[in-house]
Structures are given as structure tokens and as C-alpha cells.
Design an enzyme around this catalytic site. Structure first.
Site, PDB file in Angstrom:
ATOM      1  N   LYS A 123      -7.407   0.971  -3.404  1.00 29.53           N
ATOM      2  CA  LYS A 123      -6.924   0.346  -2.161  1.00 29.53           C
ATOM      3  C   LYS A 123      -7.059   1.318  -0.985  1.00 29.53           C
ATOM      4  O   LYS A 123      -7.555   0.959   0.086  1.00 29.53           O
ATOM      5  CB  LYS A 123      -5.461  -0.077  -2.334  1.00 29.53           C
ATOM      6  CG  LYS A 123      -4.743  -0.481  -1.067  1.00 29.53           C
ATOM      7  CD  LYS A 123      -5.361  -1.708  -0.386  1.00 29.53           C
ATOM      8  CE  LYS A 123      -4.699  -2.007   0.955  1.00 29.53           C
ATOM      9  NZ  LYS A 123      -5.429  -3.004   1.724  1.00 29.53           N
TER      10      LYS A 123
ATOM     11  N   LYS B 106      -1.162   6.090   8.687  1.00 30.31           N
ATOM     12  CA  LYS B 106      -0.418   6.304   7.441  1.00 30.31           C
ATOM     13  C   LYS B 106      -1.371   6.221   6.231  1.00 30.31           C
ATOM     14  O   LYS B 106      -1.354   7.081   5.342  1.00 30.31           O
ATOM     15  CB  LYS B 106       0.679   5.244   7.294  1.00 30.31           C
ATOM     16  CG  LYS B 106       1.597   5.438   6.107  1.00 30.31           C
ATOM     17  CD  LYS B 106       2.327   4.148   5.715  1.00 30.31           C
ATOM     18  CE  LYS B 106       1.387   3.175   4.997  1.00 30.31           C
ATOM     19  NZ  LYS B 106       2.033   1.999   4.417  1.00 30.31           N
TER      20      LYS B 106
ATOM     21  N   THR C 193       0.847  -1.188   0.000  1.00 29.49           N
ATOM     22  CA  THR C 193       0.000   0.000   0.000  1.00 29.49           C
ATOM     23  C   THR C 193       0.882   1.237   0.000  1.00 29.49           C
ATOM     24  O   THR C 193       1.444   1.591   1.029  1.00 29.49           O
ATOM     25  CB  THR C 193      -0.927  -0.003   1.230  1.00 29.49           C
ATOM     26  OG1 THR C 193      -1.700  -1.194   1.204  1.00 29.49           O
ATOM     27  CG2 THR C 193      -1.858   1.196   1.201  1.00 29.49           C
TER      28      THR C 193
END
Lengths: 301, 301, 301, 301
Positions: free
Chosen positions: B170, B239, B94
Site C-alpha cells: 500500500k 505522512k 494506511t
């Protein structure tokens, strides 16, 4: 069972029909009398007032909001003075936790019983007898109601002996739905601007971690931008978020996400979306991303 | 296929093992060399540098964050200078949309191909080859990768020919998960204070509108307050929310809910929850409702 | 003028003393009778009930909240039944817009006059006769009250002939103050962690664009972390944000910042800060930044 | 002093003129050369590149954003390679804390000095030499700069020996201003709908607790709905909120209000308000309250 039924809107009509079909003796009342007509044709008795519907073993209220329930219970010719000791008031609409507490207390003072039994499900689920029922109240009273719940719903969840707790659960559930709607709205606004296909994106979601009715239903409405006619209006969504926040205030629980969503509904409504489906938070997110402004300001209509 | 694989953490180890078992020729690299050992024993070759792993038809990166991928690709002995024209870099971790765009451009300049293929699924799903793979990039390159994806995952969703769009999807997906976590956290804090049973409440949710893995997994963690050990750490959740907001800024999409959740993660981390599972937003909601303060301030450790 | 005065808290005591010193004939009432004593010694008459204080030309209420005002006006031995036609009820405490509307209507029905006149200023300003008074109501009634306002305050702002509008202004003002507190709290948490001197930072602010009492007062409290004793308690701040949001709901105005601040107060209170000054939002911001956790959870005391 | 000056926008032009009038030897550079013309006529030398302006004892940059400063310093013919050891780069525009840190380090590596000295004040204050200057950096370097600051501003605040801290203070200040704007916007939307006069309301605010320039300036713009021409554009407001949030992320400080305001600016910009004054958050609040929709969607122009 000899039953009263007050409130013949989309939901109430479907529910009353199912009870009548199950051979219960039903006395119905609606503020607008015409809506009682179809039920009378099928064998229900008509009551001119709430109290006139309150002569049986139980009475169900399925009304729009707190004010309607207060009027039917505490108002002139209200249920409270007519219900017999030991008879049950089953409140199935989405009302405030505070009103549920007040109803429980008022009925108890008169030796009457009170059960909160709000439901999850749209009118089609009501018609099919496939509602989910969240019930709370005295154990014996709920046991008495169970055969009725079995007619109206596919499953009953008894969450507490304290009736208002069913309303806490119902309102928290609507908060969870609204948070899904807001999140989907923002996500679709994002993938839209990236040029990703809406239908394919939704398929991905519901095929993976998000394969639940709440994503299929509201994801479908947002992906297809089908905000009218409303299954559940934005103004009702706003009302329920306000009631959830009232409960949070009473129980002293900070709910920043619930606050944010309440503001989003308020903004949607002021943008002209009052009568849109509450999934139109997705339209608001799209509008805010600068892509389209399909909403009209209410105040200029 | 002759493959390179960089990044042997919990996810990467499971994925590399599956590829090796499927008879691919694998050259593995990890910054901490010891983690390569088990793979070497099973027949993988060891590469001392990223570039040494980049000699085959494709190379997969499964690294912690943007910085790690940048180092492996653009750094000294990086992939970029070693990959042959026509070979494919498959970035499965990711990372930011901006980095994906930069990678696509850099590889294209050298006649190399780039595919973004981030995944949904925890280490156990990776081990079982049951990941969901979101892929984007040049059609032919994805077709080449498909047999690999079939080994690693249960289904591949090809969302765009523009590689960074897989990262948009995502990140938006992780935003949707985080919004479920925050909503559940607030809802559980509410029903807790009302005295409603957590397990019964969760059962009600997943038996009705919320019967999806995301509610079962995170609802279960929150209901059971199982925040450690972390399946996915709060700091990674933070994050990813930051990356989602970066994408929103770039695409010019207001995402108020995403902003709120980023702040919640930041607060959770500063309260000492950095290494807790990201579902510990539920613990934060409980703490904020005054019921418990199990978190320790990081800065006083 | 022959006056009644109900509510002898910190504010009311100072105000009543000033009126008495100005040679008005004062009949005072307080729920806890002892607080009337000092005033009686200085020449005031004691009233055992609200109605007993309502025999003059005007009666001032300076009470804690809506419930206290409702009890004093609508309750047993309340003002409403005792006030003469043409006499004025001057409501000077911070109450809801809805209650002001109800009071205006109830008094009008009886030929009595109603003026909303909430104030800005802490007890020291009240003692010095330096309050700012926000007045609304029938023009003639306000003219009658003006000499009283001149004793109590340094300036009167007449904002509307509709009494509840004074309450809208007062609540919006408290919202503006609270937004300054929250903003300063976050700013101080930031510069703290950067290692910048708090006092110097505050000096910079008030010497440049922010040279107003609101920054000097609350900036000083936050910079010096002087949150106790409270000049104005966090729980009252929360109450006023709730009333502001109620007004916003009634007037159909989205106020996302007001919603956020209400949640911050709720969180502060649940963290144990109920009795802290409302500037303790600055303490919350510091706590959330991981630097300190000086607050105790209320529920574990 | 022999000075370089880069960046001749509204602010820079006024500042350079004041320095020139104070008998400094000025070499000016601007990306669009025509803007240097008026200064050359008054005696300034023209530099074709940033490096050509960097031959003196100090060089001031007053540029639009991080990218412009990066280009002028690190780019081809940039300042970095031309500045003599011991000479000072004075960065006076609003840039990120991270860039200030990078500049401090890069200059130090070359034996050059770096001072961050962002300013508060609009172009008229710059023209009058009435800016407020927030300075941070090595003590000796700031002492050298002080005579320049005395020409440009009415007061200098030296906040730290660590240069980036001046940027933290500047960004936190802009956050405080933006929070005032958002709060005023919501408050005016509320009192508007109540029918209260805007000008009178503003007078009340600035005559009581809110008598500071920030309320007079922005309250005046919002009360008068004078959002164009912009004194400081909404897109710059958004940029600065983003930089403040970046600093908060780096320093690990949750700033929920700053996040909310960043989203408000983003929404304002997408609604078409990019080039409006940043006080147009007040227009957004009004639009959201359903009263008017004067903004045009950017994407449909």
C-alpha cells in the site's frame, strides 16, 4: 510526394519502408551507406550526401542526436543549401529545444519551412505505422505533412505553431517515462526485500491505478529484469534528461525530480550500464539496496 | 457475519454502509459519537468504546493514522482485551509497516487473528464498493474475510501470509502515485512556460503511453488546478511518504526519489498547502517556476 | 611588463589598479568605455577594441561569462588575431572548462600561449592584492606570469600543465562554497524554529570544527540575513553550478549534491532572488520552513 | 563531586578517566562489565546496574543510541527510580531530540534535573579533555555541571534552557559535517577524473577558504582514502542523519540536503560500507564515477 529521408537506424528504416510502401518517391541517405541498400532494392534512390536527398517537397531527418542533425543540415553538402524555398524539413528525432529553434530560424531565413515532429514509440511501433507524432510548426506546413504522418503514426498531436514546442513536449514525455522507471525501480527494490512476489505486484499495479502502457512495458522489464538487449539505451535516457534540463534552464523552471533522474542515469552509466535498456534504473535501485551487483564498471572493461 | 467497525470518516462511513446493506450485523464505534448516528438509524448497534465493538467474529478498523489505531487497540477499553480467540482484526487504513507487525504479534499472543487489508480508492469508490483491497495475513483468516472484501471492493489482491507486507504494498503504491504527481507537476510547469495548452497536453499524455487512472485523475487536477477541496490532503501524502521511508529504512532500501518527494510535501505544507489535495505538488512546481504564488504561509495565518 | 587588460568590473578594476601601481605598462579595454577612465588618468592606455589591447607580452581577461570571453577572443577585433606568437592570454575569470579547452587549442594553433588562472576572493581581496590564484598551463608560461600573480594575489596554486584543469578546480571550489551555504541555510532554518539564537549558534560553529573563512563569511551573512547588496549574485552562483555540472557531465562524474544545489539556485532566482547574494539560499530555506516569505516573484514585478 | 557514569565505550572510557583523575568519586556501570575493570583499578566503584550508579549528585550517560539510553533510564533497575530529587542526569551522547524531551519531562516529574550535553570531538579529544560541549537545561543545573564540563572539554556552549535544544544543535552540527563530507567526496571524484593531484588539491582548499578542522580531518581521510579503521562509522552517520531528519520533521523544516545525505549513507551501507568511517561517502562518490568498486555488498558476505 517526392521526399528525402536521412537516418536509417532502427526507427528510420521502419519509417522509410512505410513511406515507400505508400507510394512516395523516396531518396534516402545514411552516413553508413550500406544501410540504404534494402531501401534501394525496394525502389528508393540513394543520395551520397544530405543535400542530394533534399531536392523534393520535404525531407525527413531521423538521426541519433543534435550533432548528427547539425552535420546533416549545416555541414558540408548539408540540407540547408539544397532545400528549395517552400520545401519542408521535418525533424522527427529527439533533439534539443535549442537546436529546433536554430533550425526554425535558419530555414525561415531561406524561405524554407521547418516542422518539429518527434515521435513516441519503439521500433516495433514504427514498423507497424503506430507511432504517436507530436508536431509543431507553421499550420500550412503541418497540413502538408499530415498525409505522411498518417502513414507513419496512429495519431498526430499538433501542439503549437512554434516548432520547438514539439520538442519540449517530447522531452517532457521522456522525463515522465523516466520518472515512472525510477519510481518502479525503487518500489520493486522495496517489495523485493520484503519478500513480495514481483509478478504479482506488477499485476496488482496494472490492474488498478496504473493500467497504462508505460507501467506495463517498463514494469514488465523491471519485474523480469530484462535489461538487455536495450529497446532504448540508458545513455540515450541520460541524453534526453540532459536535454530536458537544458530546456528547463532556458525556460527557468526548477525540476528537482528531473535533476535526480539525470544523476541516476549518470550513475547507472558509470556502473557499466551504458548499453542496458533505460529501465535498468531498476537494476541500479536493486544494486543500491545491497541485493546484487550485476553491473560491471565501464572503466575497468 | 457479526462485525465491529471502528472509524466512520469519509471512507469508513461508505464502507460500513455497504456492509450493513449486505445484511451483516454491525456494531459501530467512532470517537466523535455523532458520526455513528446515520448507521444506527439503518440498524447498526452503537458501541461506546472500541472494546464494546469487538465482540463479534471480526472487527474492522478504518482510522486516520497509527496513533488512532494504537489507541483503539492498545488503549483503555481497547480491542485487544475484548476480541475473542479466533476472531479477526482487519486493519484497513494506511498505517505503518511497524505498527502492522506489532499488531500481528499482539493479536497472535492472544490467539486472535490479524489481517492487514489497506485499500486503494477514494470515497466515491468506497461508496460504490469498488475499492481495490490489498490483503495479507494467515490464509484461513483471509478466506474468512473474503466475503467482506467482496462487498467492499471490486478486487482483492492477496500478497503475502505476513500481514505487514500488505502495508508495504500500500505504501509503495502511494509512493508511485506521489511520484506521478511530482513528475506531472514539473512537466506542467515546463509546458506552461513554453506556452503549450494544458488540456491538450494532458489529452496527449492519456491518449498515448499514460492512459491510466493515475494520470487521468491527477493530471486532470493539475491541469485544471483544482486543489481544493482535497480528495486526499497534502499532509496525509506527507505522512504516507514518511511511512514509506520508515519501511525503506527498516528494509534497508535507498529510495532517493521517495526522499525527494517527502521534502516536496514538507515544503508544500510549510507554504500553506496542508489542506490542499496532494496533487498540489503541481502548484508548488508552478510557484517555484516563478509564475504564481497562490499559497499562503501557514505560520502567518 | 607590457600588458593588456580586458574587463573592468569590480574585480578587474581592482586588479588593473594593482598592476598599474606595480609599474607595468597597461593597455585597458572595457565594453563600456567610461570604466576605463580612472585607469587612463593613472597612466594606462585606452584600447578601443580587444585586439588593440593585445599588442604586449600578455593580456589578461577578467570578464563576466563565457559569452563575453568568446566575444573578446574570437569576435571581430578579437584578441586571437592580434596576439603575437609567444605572447600569453591569461584568462582569470570563471569560465567553463570547455571554453578553456577551446581557448588553449585556438591559441596553440597560432603559436600563442594560454594560461587559465581563475581566482578565489571578493573585490576587497582583489583590491588588497590578496586573491588566491589557481593557475594551469604550460610551465614556462606560468613562470612568466608569476610576477603578475604575485602582485594580484597572496598565493598561487599551480595545479596542472593542462590549462582547463584550473577551471575544474575553480568550479569545484565554488561548488564546495555553495554546498556550505545550502547546508548552513538548512541548519539555520532548523535552529531558528527551535528558538536557538543565530549569533550564538554561529559562534559555536566557527569556534569549533568550522573555523574557516567560508563559514565565517557565509555564516555571518545568513545569521545576519544580509543578502543585499550582493557580494556575489545568486544568478552567478547558478551559472557556476551549471558550469560545474557541465564539467561533471564531460568527465562522467555523478554529482547529486551539485545537482540539488543547482535546483535550489534556480528556485531562489524564480522566487525573485536573482540579484541577492548567493548566500540567500539561506533565505530560501527559511521561506521553505514557513517562517517568512520576503522574496518577490520575479515574473510579477 | 559524587558521580555516576554509564557507558564505557571509546568516548566514555576517556571521559571517565579524566573525571577520576580530577578527584571525583566515580561509580561506573557498563553493560559489558569487563570494561569497568580499568576504572575500578584506578579507584572507581563498580555498579552492577544503572540504578546502582545513580546514588550521587549527578550521573552521566554516554551510550550508543536512544535504545541504550532508554534502557538505562526507563528500564528495570534504571536511573529514573534511583536518582534523588535535585540530582542531575547529564546525557552526553548523541540521542534524538524526542528522547531528550521525554527525559527532561520524566526527570522533572520526579523532582530530578536533566541536562543535555552532547559533545563534538573524537576519542583522542575526549582523552585530552579537549571536547566541545553543547549544553542545554535549567540554568542552575548547568552551573552545577560546569566544573565537570571544564574537566571534559575545552569549551562549553550553553545554548538554551530547554534541554532538547542541545540535541538540535548537536545533530545540526553532524549534518554540517556530513554535508562537507559529501561535497568533498563529489569534488574529489571530479578532480580525480581530471587528473589533478589529490594532496595538492586538499592543500589548496585548506590554505584558502576552507582552513577549518572539518576540512583538514575529512579532506585528509578522503584524499588519502583512509576509510578504515573508522573514527566514526558510516552507520552512526546514517543514524544521526535520521535523527536530524526526525527533528526537522518535528520542527517542520524542509531539509533537502539532509535527505540526500541520508540516502547516500544508506547506499554506502548497503554497498558494504557499514563499518567504514563516515568519510567513505567519498569512496561512494568515487565508485559512482566508475573509477573503482572497492566496496563489497553486505548481503553477500
Amino acid at each position: 510526394m517526392k521526399l528525402g529521408f536521412i537516418g536509417l537506424g532502427h526507427m528510420g528504416t521502419a519509417m522509410a519502408a512505410n513511406l515507400l510502401a505508400d507510394a512516395h518517391t523516396l531518396t534516402v541517405h545514411n552516413r553508413t551507406p550500406a544501410k540504404a541498400e534494402p531501401h534501394v532494392k525496394k525502389g528508393a534512390k540513394r543520395a551520397e550526401t544530405p543535400s542530394a536527398a533534399a531536392g523534393g517537397e520535404a525531407i525527413i531527418t531521423m538521426l541519433a542526436d543534435d550533432a548528427a542533425v547539425e552535420a546533416a543540415v549545416f555541414g558540408k553538402n548539408g540540407i540547408l543549401d539544397a532545400l528549395r524555398p517552400g520545401a519542408i524539413h521535418i525533424s522527427m528525432s529527439t533533439v534539443s529545444v535549442a537546436l529546433a529553434a536554430r533550425l526554425a530560424e535558419a530555414h525561415a531565413e531561406r524561405g524554407q519551412l521547418y516542422v518539429s515532429a518527434p515521435v513516441f514509440g519503439r521500433p516495433d511501433a514504427a514498423a507497424a505505422g503506430k507511432l504517436f507524432i507530436v508536431a509543431a510548426g507553421p499550420t500550412a506546413a503541418i497540413a502538408t505533412c499530415q498525409p505522411l504522418f498518417d502513414v507513419l503514426g496512429q495519431r498526430t498531436f499538433v501542439v503549437s505553431e512554434s516548432a520547438p514546442n514539439a520538442n519540449v513536449v517530447k522531452l517532457s514525455g521522456n522525463f515522465l517515462i523516466a520518472s515512472v522507471i525510477e519510481a518502479l525501480g525503487e518500489a520493486f527494490a522495496l517489495i523485493d526485500k520484503a519478500g513480495i512476489d514481483r509478478a504479482q505486484y506488477l499485476d496488482l499495479l496494472v490492474s488498478t491505478l496504473f493500467g497504462a502502457p508505460v507501467y506495463k512495458t517498463y514494469g514488465g522489464l523491471i519485474a523480469g529484469e530484462r535489461y538487455q538487449p536495450a529497446g532504448f539505451k540508458a545513455e540515450l535516457g541520460y541524453k534526453d534528461m540532459s536535454l530536458a534540463l537544458d530546456a528547463a534552464q532556458e525556460l527557468e523552471v526548477p525540476m528537482p525530480l528531473a535533476s535526480l533522474i539525470a544523476e541516476r542515469f549518470r550513475t547507472l552509466i558509470e556502473a557499466g550500464g551504458k548499453d542496458f535498456d533505460w529501465s535498468a534504473l531498476g537494476l541500479l535501485a536493486k544494486r543500491d539496496s545491497g541485493v546484487a551487483t550485476p553491473l560491471k564498471p565501464t572503466n575497468q572493461d
